[in-house]
Structures are given as structure tokens and as C-alpha cells.
Write a protein that holds these residues in place. Structure first.
Motif, PDB file in Angstrom:
ATOM      1  N   LEU A 635     -35.587  -8.577 -12.230  1.00  0.00           N
ATOM      2  CA  LEU A 635     -35.272  -9.742 -11.415  1.00  0.00           C
ATOM      3  C   LEU A 635     -36.531 -10.562 -11.160  1.00  0.00           C
ATOM      4  N   GLU A 636     -36.364 -11.872 -11.075  1.00  0.00           N
ATOM      5  CA  GLU A 636     -37.464 -12.747 -10.709  1.00  0.00           C
ATOM      6  C   GLU A 636     -37.697 -12.666  -9.199  1.00  0.00           C
ATOM      7  N   ASP A 638     -38.659 -14.556  -6.165  1.00  0.00           N
ATOM      8  CA  ASP A 638     -38.770 -15.961  -5.762  1.00  0.00           C
ATOM      9  C   ASP A 638     -38.151 -16.118  -4.376  1.00  0.00           C
ATOM     10  N   ALA A 643     -33.592 -12.136  -0.041  1.00  0.00           N
ATOM     11  CA  ALA A 643     -33.121 -12.853  -1.224  1.00  0.00           C
ATOM     12  C   ALA A 643     -33.192 -11.959  -2.458  1.00  0.00           C
ATOM     13  N   LEU A 644     -34.223 -11.121  -2.539  1.00  0.00           N
ATOM     14  CA  LEU A 644     -34.358 -10.206  -3.672  1.00  0.00           C
ATOM     15  C   LEU A 644     -33.263  -9.149  -3.642  1.00  0.00           C
ATOM     16  N   SER A 646     -30.254  -9.502  -2.307  1.00  0.00           N
ATOM     17  CA  SER A 646     -29.014 -10.185  -2.675  1.00  0.00           C
ATOM     18  C   SER A 646     -28.944 -10.410  -4.175  1.00  0.00           C
ATOM     19  N   ALA A 647     -30.067 -10.809  -4.773  1.00  0.00           N
ATOM     20  CA  ALA A 647     -30.089 -11.041  -6.218  1.00  0.00           C
ATOM     21  C   ALA A 647     -29.828  -9.747  -6.981  1.00  0.00           C
ATOM     22  N   PHE A 648     -30.365  -8.633  -6.476  1.00  0.00           N
ATOM     23  CA  PHE A 648     -30.131  -7.344  -7.142  1.00  0.00           C
ATOM     24  C   PHE A 648     -28.659  -6.964  -7.094  1.00  0.00           C
ATOM     25  N   GLU A 650     -26.051  -8.881  -6.827  1.00  0.00           N
ATOM     26  CA  GLU A 650     -25.277  -9.741  -7.716  1.00  0.00           C
ATOM     27  C   GLU A 650     -25.466  -9.342  -9.173  1.00  0.00           C
ATOM     28  N   ALA A 651     -26.709  -9.053  -9.549  1.00  0.00           N
ATOM     29  CA  ALA A 651     -26.983  -8.639 -10.922  1.00  0.00           C
ATOM     30  C   ALA A 651     -26.315  -7.298 -11.224  1.00  0.00           C
ATOM     31  N   GLU A 654     -22.626  -7.893 -11.768  1.00  0.00           N
ATOM     32  CA  GLU A 654     -22.384  -8.537 -13.063  1.00  0.00           C
ATOM     33  C   GLU A 654     -22.513  -7.540 -14.209  1.00  0.00           C
ATOM     34  N   ARG A 659     -19.950  -3.838  -6.772  1.00  0.00           N
ATOM     35  CA  ARG A 659     -21.113  -3.985  -5.900  1.00  0.00           C
ATOM     36  C   ARG A 659     -21.297  -2.689  -5.117  1.00  0.00           C
TER      37      ARG A 659
END
Length: 776
Positions: A635-636, A638, A643-644, A646-648, A650-651, A654, A659
Motif C-alpha cells: 500500500l502507498e 499517504d 487512512a492506512l 482503511s486502505a488496507f 479495502e485492499a 478486493e 473484510r
């Protein structure tokens, strides 16, 4: 101030298993290109003989003295001699040779690496004289070939006592799942020495290093003639003292090539660390000596080398472990450059050369791997995510127990395909030639289609056994097998990772990529194929577009919630480390004598986009997983930890379809990527060079039907057709054509099957192909 690089030749060379491709920008801005055999040979045809004086014809042009001292050999025979003097179109041999007669093919063999030979050709420099001032960017498969063919240095592994059989045991992976007897490849190092030392899992010393024992063992290795030493100790990624001490002992004993695992990859697992160290030590003399030989000719301080990750490093700091995907990485960079110029952010790079086909996926960012396998060894080293299949123009086409086979064996640069006339086997290149998809008069080396035809007829006789199988169907069968293998390689980096190849444009390049691209694309459901004007030399173009790049990494292995503000601190530290290494390792290479280099550590804005001079932190990556899991998601970084997180999630959803709930998230490691601006900026184009005309057709947005130069009999789907033939250089921007058709360039060819429409771009740099409206 005028750019200092304008004073020099800019030369970009990709040395593959069969051919070496070279592009150059001359000091006057002209673009030049050349392609030579990677065996450092040039081939031509004798036109007349006058005693020891040979008059010849060839596609390459040379200056007086170019071939002085080169070896002369008639292909397919034992006739050899030496060139005493040379001029344009003539060779004066040391003595008159029997068997040298008009019409025979010959080759000149030069006693220097192929990149230097290419540089001489492209700069009009005679053999044995100094090259003009130049900067060279080089990609090479020298290390890869040495690993695959087991031609590396005599290497010893020094490992913690009790782990002497570490690499022989490996990770228990079974190469053939249902085989009763598992045959594992032998380790590439020749001897293992167990060293008394031990750290615990926190990096604390529980068994001091036996310095005297290590010194005695290393002295014995020197007496036994070992060239390289690899060192891998337990938990050394937490405490490097023992590995550094033994490295110093080895250097004091006279070892020039020492590879310590924690220096190369400071990560937790000893197996990939040890494998990486062994591969680096095994290949360092091979790669180092090769770079020395090139650097002696061009100037080592003016030489940069492509890494497997698609970045540049200076020759002095280049590590052999980073060389294994050097050439293919250059092709990916070049493909992305051309694809983005045409508005595509989702690309499949399809690079078919003489030995293999390399494919990669680009989705607005380069896709990296931080562990990859080459030749049975797993390396913990960054690379572009490239899938390779042993299917290239030189792949051998044969019968095995009555079954058609294509590859993995390759005819290589010598003897090469049967049509090269040096006694080679039937290959994919021969098959395309016999099906009318290549023009023998457009090769830059002498071609004899009869030799290929004779081998194909022999295979047909062996296979048919009285049946009505036609030669065309035999040849098309070989092509179908090759196409299927290449399509499967694309599926590996797309479908099997959850990506639909129909959403991507394919950039076809390499000497043979255009011959197969449309048919492979149709199998994948891909409807757009881009074929750059420099398709046969795109890996060299990628070197011109590449950047000086460095990676820095840190193993974390902590719950994400516990990391807190330390993540920002760690990323800043990695950024400073990578920026300093890039600054020291080639970012300022090419400055003129009167332009001072920037001071290392002259950093500005150490914040979100840290920089040193022109260097920038391009990516900040976190590798995360649920606690207790093995694999990670990239993951980027940013934003905040929230936020990191949440991004994890979601990834994860996917990738796996759900989840996770109430599971702690672990930060396994972090990495920072630093790079310099490219030599070729985003807005620039090689085709602004003076040597390339930019014709215009009609008004803006108009389309004009291209006019063929002639027709050629070619076989499509078992039927011979009078197929229109076009020259790429004559296809003006805005012109269109429809398949079946053949488009020829000096170094590559494109086969356009029925149902495909070709549009030439306004810039004239890439031809764009897509299915016609009438296609079913």
C-alpha cells in the motif's frame, strides 16, 4: 547554462541473449540506431574475391580501419582468418583462404563486448581506437545467463554453525508436486563453511564470533582457489556486527568479492538472505569483469547500468543481484513511455526477443516484486513484476515422441536459426520466414530460407507418416504453441492476479513481438496493440527514459496501532538514506567539469516530498497483513495511520472478497523509492531528432488510406494470400490500413491479421492497432 550532456554522445545499449540493441543521440541531436549480435559479431556476404582482398556487402556501414584485427570466419565451415586492414566494403585478409567465394556468408568476430562494438558502429569509430566522449546506459543479461548456465565464480558460503545444509534443504517446495522422486537442483555454491557464532531473535549475542576460526577457514578457502565468499548469519538483520567482521576478514585475506546477507537485504528470513548473498557472490566476478571491460572502453565514470527494478545505478556501486532482469526492465520502461504518450495508463508490455518473451503489467504505476526467483534461486531484491517464458524468435521447433514442441531451448546468437546459415535448428524465426511473414531481403544479416525449408520438410516427413498434413499446417501449429505459451504468461500477470487483460492496451516490441502480438491479444480479449516505431530497440529506448533510482527498506514486524508516530520518523530516515545513496551513486553523473556536483545531504523540504537537488522520494510503501498471516499487501503511505488502516481493509476485501473483523493488522515492512528526473522528460520525444522526418497528412484529425509498397505471399489461417506490404518509415501520421497486412521496419516486423485496423499516430512514434468494425 547549456546542458553539459549535449557535448557527449548519449548511448543506450541493451544486450540480450541473441541481439544487442543500441540507440544513440549524437552531439548534434541526430538519432542513430544499430543492432548487432550479442556474440560481438557482424555478418555479411562476399561479393567478389581478389586474392586476400575480399569485397563484401552488408547492411552495416563502417569507417576505414573498423575491422582491423578482427577474426574472419565463413559461416558453416571451418575456414577462418584475420583481417589485416579494412575499408568501406573491403577486407584485406592476412592470407588468401580456400572456400572464400562470391555469395558465401561470413562473420567478423571482435575481441570486445557487444556494447562496445555497437558504440563503435554508431559513432563511426575504428577498431582499436578510442571512442568519442560519451555517456552509456547499459542493460545486460550477462548475470542471468551465467546463473542459468551455471557459469559463475567458485563460491563458498559462510553460515552460522548448525545451518550448513540450509540451501540444500531450502523451503521444502516440490518442483513437481506428484513426482515420486524429487530432483532438486544442486546449490550454485561449491562449499559451505559453518562459523561458530549466534545471535538470538532480538539481535543479542549468545555465542561470540570465533574470529580465529573464521580467519583460518577463510585462509583455507583462498588456498583452495575460491573467488567469492557469501556470508549469512542467523538474525544478522538485527545486528550486523558478526557479518561485518567476517566480511573484513575475507577482504584482508584477498577476496575481492564478498557478499554479506544483511547488507544486501536486511530482512528477517535467513533462507532468502542466504540465497541472495550466494547469487550475488556467484555472479559478482562475472558481472563485475564484464562492466570493467565495457567501462575500460567507454570510461567507467560515464557508465550507468539498469537494475531489475527499472532504475539506473553507476557501474561502481552496481550489485550483481540487481542485474538478473536488467534487460527486460528496460523494455518495460520504454513500453510505459510510449504507452503513456498515447494516453494509456493501463498497459501490458509484450517483449518478444530472440531467446524469450517477457511480459509485465502497468497500472498507472510500475508493479514491483521484492522477492523473485531466477534459475531456481529466490532473491530478496527489488524488481519489476516481469513474467518470462522461454518462447522467442530463436526457440527451437522440434518433434518429441511425435508431439510438436517449441522451446525452451534456444538457438541463441550462435548458431542461431537455421536460416542464419551457421548450422542452427528450425526455430520460430524460421517458421515465420517460411510462412511469408518475414522478408529475407530486410534482414541485416545474410539469410538462407532454403536451409529452414529443408529442416521443415524433414520434420513433416517424420510427423506425417503418410497422412495429408500440409507443411503450412505444421508451421502454423508451431506458431499456435508459441502464441499459447506467451498468452499464458500474460495471464500470469493479469487474470491470475484478478485483472482483466481486455482493459489494457498491449505494447508489442522486441524483434519478434510484432509478429505475434495481435494473435496473442485476440486470445486474451485485448483489442488494442501499440507498436512503437523503435519496437525492435525499445529496451534501449527505455534506458534513455530511465532514472537513477534507489530503494531503502526497514523490517518492522509490529502491530500497526503500536507503531504510531514512529512510522513518519522511519520513512524520513529511509528517505534520507536512499537520497544519500542515490546522490553518491550516479545521480550527478554526466556533469561537466565546470559544473559542481551537489553536496551529499543537501536536502530540502524533508517532508511529504523530500528531495536532494533534483532527486525526489517517488513512493513510500507499507507492506501489511493480518497478524499471523504470511503474505502481505502493498500500500502507498499517504496520510494518517487511520487512512492506512482503511486502505488496507479495502485492499483486503478486493483481493479476498471479505473484510476482516476484529483482527489486528501487522506492519511487516516499509520501503521508500527515490529517483531522479529522466534524461528524456515527459514532454520530449526522440522523434524531434533531426534524422527523422515528420510528414503531415491532410488536416487535423483526418485519416488517409495508406498505400502499400507492394504485395508478398503470406499464409494466414492455412491460406496463402497476396498480402499488402508497408514500410513503417513511409506510413505518415493519420494514415490507416487494414489487415491482412505486413509492416516492415529495419529491426522489426508487424503482422496484421484480418479484422485489425491500423492507425498511425500524429507524432509518428507509435502505430496503433485495433479490431476493425467488421471483425466478429
Amino acid at each position: 547554462m547549456q546542458d553539459s550532456k549535449d557535448r557527449y554522445w548519449q548511448i543506450w545499449v541493451d544486450t540480450g541473449g541473441t541481439f544487442t540493441d543500441c540507440l544513440a543521440l549524437a552531439p548534434d541531436g541526430q538519432l542513430r540506431r544499430v543492432k548487432v549480435l550479442s556474440s560481438s559479431a557482424l555478418r555479411g556476404t562476399v561479393t567478389s574475391v581478389h586474392g586476400a582482398r575480399v569485397v563484401f556487402g552488408a547492411s552495416w556501414s563502417v569507417v576505414s580501419g573498423f575491422a582491423d584485427g578482427a577474426a574472419f570466419r565463413i559461416l558453416g565451415s571451418g575456414v577462418e582468418g584475420t583481417v589485416m586492414s579494412s575499408d568501406r566494403g573491403t577486407l584485406e585478409l592476412q592470407q588468401e583462404l580456400q572456400g572464400v567465394s562470391p555469395g558465401v556468408a561470413f562473420e567478423l568476430l571482435f575481441d570486445e563486448p557487444a556494447p562496445v562494438l555497437a558504440a563503435r558502429l554508431i559513432t563511426d569509430s575504428a577498431n582499436l581506437e578510442s571512442l568519442p566522449a560519451l555517456h552509456m546506459r547499459l542493460a545486460t543479461t550477462r548475470g542471468t545467463n551465467a546463473l542459468l548456465e551455471r557459469r559463475g565464480a567458485r563460491t563458498a558460503l559462510l553460515v552460522t554453525r548448525g545451518f550448513g545444509d540450509l540451501l540444500r534443504i531450502g523451503d521444502q517446495h516440490r518442483p513437481e508436486l506428484f513426482a515420486r522422486r524429487v530432483r532438486r537442483p544442486e546449490p550454485i555454491h561449491q562449499k559451505t563453511v559453518e562459523v561458530l557464532e549466534r545471535l538470538n531473535a532480538e539481535g543479542e549475542v549468545i555465542e561470540p564470533l570465533d574470529v580465529d576460526g573464521a580467519r583460518s577457514a577463510i585462509s583455507e578457502l583462498r588456498r583452495e582457489g575460491f573467488e567469492s565468499v557469501a556470508i549469512a548469519f542467523m538474525h544478522s538483520y538485527l545486528n550486523v556486527d558478526h557479518e561485518q567482521s567476517v566480511s573484513e576478514i575475507a577482504r584482508q585475506a584477498g577476496f575481492s568479492f564478498v557478499s554479506a546477507s544483511a547488507e544486501l537485504t536486511p530482512t528477517i528470513k535467513i533462507l532468502p538472505r542466504a540465497q541472495t548473498a550466494v547469487v550475488d557472490a556467484y555472479l559478482s566476478p562475472v558481472v563485475g569483469n564484464y562492466l570493467d571491460s565495457v567501462g575500460d572502453a567507454v570510461g567507467r565514470e560515464r557508465l550507468q547500468v539498469m537494475t531489475s527494478a527499472g532504475g539506473l545505478a553507476d557501474a561502481a556501486s552496481y550489485r550483481a543481484k540487481d542485474s538478473l532482469l536488467s534487460g527486460p526492465a528496460g523494455g518495460v520502461v520504454g513500453a510505459v513511455r510510449r504507452g503513456r504518450e498515447h494516453g494509456f495508463e493501463k498497459l501490458i508490455a509484450f517483449d518478444m526477443g530472440g531467446t524469450s518473451t517477457d511480459v509485465s503489467r502497468y497500472d498507472a504505476e510500475f508493479q514491483y516484486r521484492f522477492s523473485h526467483e531466477v534459475g531456481g534461486a529466490t532473491l530478496a531484491a527489488p524488481s519489476l513484476a516481469i513474467e518470462t517464458v522461454a518462447a522467442g524468435g530463436g526457440s527451437v521447433c522440434r518433434l518429441e515422441d511425435g508431439v510438436l514442441k517449441v522451446g525452451p531451448e534456444s538457438a541463441g546468437a550462435f548458431p542461431g536459426p537455421a536460416c542464419y546459415g551457421a548450422g542452427g535448428p528450425l526455430t520460430v524465426t524460421d517458421v515465420n520466414l517460411l510462412l511469408g511473414r518475414l522478408d529475407p531481403d530486410r534482414f541485416e544479416i545474410p539469410i538462407n530460407p532454403r536451409l529452414a525449408s529443408e529442416l521443415a520438410d524433414t520434420l513433416l516427413e517424420e510427423l506425417s507418416d503418410g497422412s495429408d498434413l500440409s507443411l503450412e499446417h505444421l508451421l502454423l501449429g508451431f506458431l499456435a504453441i508459441a502464441n499459447q505459451r506467451m498468452a499464458d504468461a500474460v495471464r500470469q500477470i493479469s487474470v491470475r492476479q484478478g485483472y482483466d487483460p481486455s482493459e489494457y492496451a498491449m505494447v508489442a516490441f522486441g524483434g519478434a513481438g510484432g509478429l505475434h502480438a495481435c494473435e496473442v491479444a485476440q486470445q486474451l480479449g485485448t483489442s488494442v496493440v501499440l507498436w512503437p516505431r523503435e519496437a525492435g530497440l525499445l529496451s534501449a529506448l527505455g534506458l534513455g527514459a530511465a532514472v537513477v533510482e534507489r530503494f531503502a527498506e526497514r523490517q518492522v514486524l509490529e502491530n500497526l496501532e503500536a507503531v504510531g508516530d514512529r512510522l513518519t520518523t522511519w520513512l524520513d530516515e529511509l528517505a534520507a538514506q536512499a537520497l544519500a545513496e542515490a546522490e553518491q551513486g550516479g545521480a550527478d553523473q554526466g556533469l561537466s567539469e565546470d559544473e559542481p556536483a551537489r553536496e551529499v545531504g543537501d536536502s530540502r523540504d524533508v517532508g511529504d516530498r523530500r528531495s536532494v537537488g533534483d532527486l525526489q522520494v517517488r513512493r513510500r510503501l507499507a507492506f501489511m497483513r493480518l497478524t499471523g498471516q504470511e503474505s502481505t499487501l502493498e500500500l502507498e503511505v499517504d496520510g494518517s495511520l487511520e487512512a492506512l488502516t482503511s486502505a488496507f481493509l479495502e485492499a483486503y476485501e478486493e483481493r479476498f472478497g471479505y473484510r476482516p473483523a476484529d483482527r489486528a493488522i501487522e506492519l511487516e515492512s516499509i520501503r521508500v523509492v527515490v529517483s531522479a528526473p529522466p534524461l528524456l522528460g515527459e514532454g520530449s520525444s526522440l522523434y524531434e531528432a533531426k534524422s527523422v522526418a515528420e510528414p503531415t497528412v491532410g488536416g487535423a484529425g483526418s485519416a488517409v488510406q495508406a498505400r502499400p509498397e507492394g504485395v508478398q505471399a503470406a499464409c494466414f489461417e492455412g491460406e496463402w494470400l497476396d498480402t499488402p506490404v508497408y514500410d513503417l518509415e513511409s506510413l505518415a501520421p493519420g494514415s490507416e490500413l487494414s489487415g491482412p497486412a505486413l509492416i516492415f521496419d529495419r529491426h522489426a516486423s508487424f503482422v496484421v491479421p484480418g479484422g485489425w485496423k491500423v492507425s498511425c499516430t500524429a507524432a509518428g512514434t507509435v502505430a496503433r492497432f485495433q479490431p476493425s468494425e467488421e471483425a466478429s
